[in-house]
Structure formats: C-alpha cells, structure tokens
Enzyme design. Structure first.
Site, PDB file in Angstrom:
ATOM      1  CB  CYS A 109       7.468  -7.284   1.717  1.00 41.31           C
ATOM      2  SG  CYS A 109       7.500  -5.528   2.042  1.00 41.31           S
ATOM      3  N   PRO A 110       5.546  -6.116  -0.782  1.00 45.60           N
ATOM      4  CG  PRO A 110       4.878  -4.135  -1.899  1.00 45.60           C
ATOM      5  CD  PRO A 110       5.730  -5.396  -2.055  1.00 45.60           C
TER       6      PRO A 110
END
Length: 76
Positions: free
Chosen positions: A14-15
C-alpha cells in the site's frame, strides 16, 4: 470471469496497488473490466474503499491458493 486488462501488483505494498489500479482504469473505456492481482492482505479493504470512492464497481474479490488476491473492477 472475463476481463479486458490485467494488472499484476503482486509484491507491492500500500498504496502502490491502488495507485497503479487508478492509473490503469483511467486508460480504459467505461464498462471494461480490470483484473488486479496483489499479495498485500491490506489490499482487500483498500480496494473496497477505492471502489466506493471512485464509483468503479468491485465485481469480485478472491483469495487464491498462492496467498495472492484477485480483484475484478468494472470501469465506471
């Protein structure tokens, strides 16, 4: 499930899977389906929230035998 494009985001945290998905969807036509593969367990809630926020439809989420996740998103 049939899909028009595929994005392999396995190994990314992430992200990055969401950012790459957003970029790929922007290149697609309305109604087309994108298949995304990830290995980050946090991507399940991330993709759910992303679909709600972006207006794209999350068609399916599957945890695969190899511990990866498969998402099908329909471009709005």
């Amino acid at each position: 499930m049939q899909f028009d494009r595929e994005l392999d985001a396995r190994g990314l945290n992430c992200p990055l899977p969401i950012l790459k998905t957003k970029k790929t969807l922007a290149e697609m036509q309305s109604g087309e389906v994108l298949r995304v593969l990830t290995t980050d367990p946090g991507s399940v809630p991330d993709f759910t929230a992303f679909a709600k926020q972006s207006g794209n439809e999350l068609l399916a989420v599957t945890e695969r035998d190899d511990k990866s996740f498969e998402f099908f998103l329909k471009r709005r």
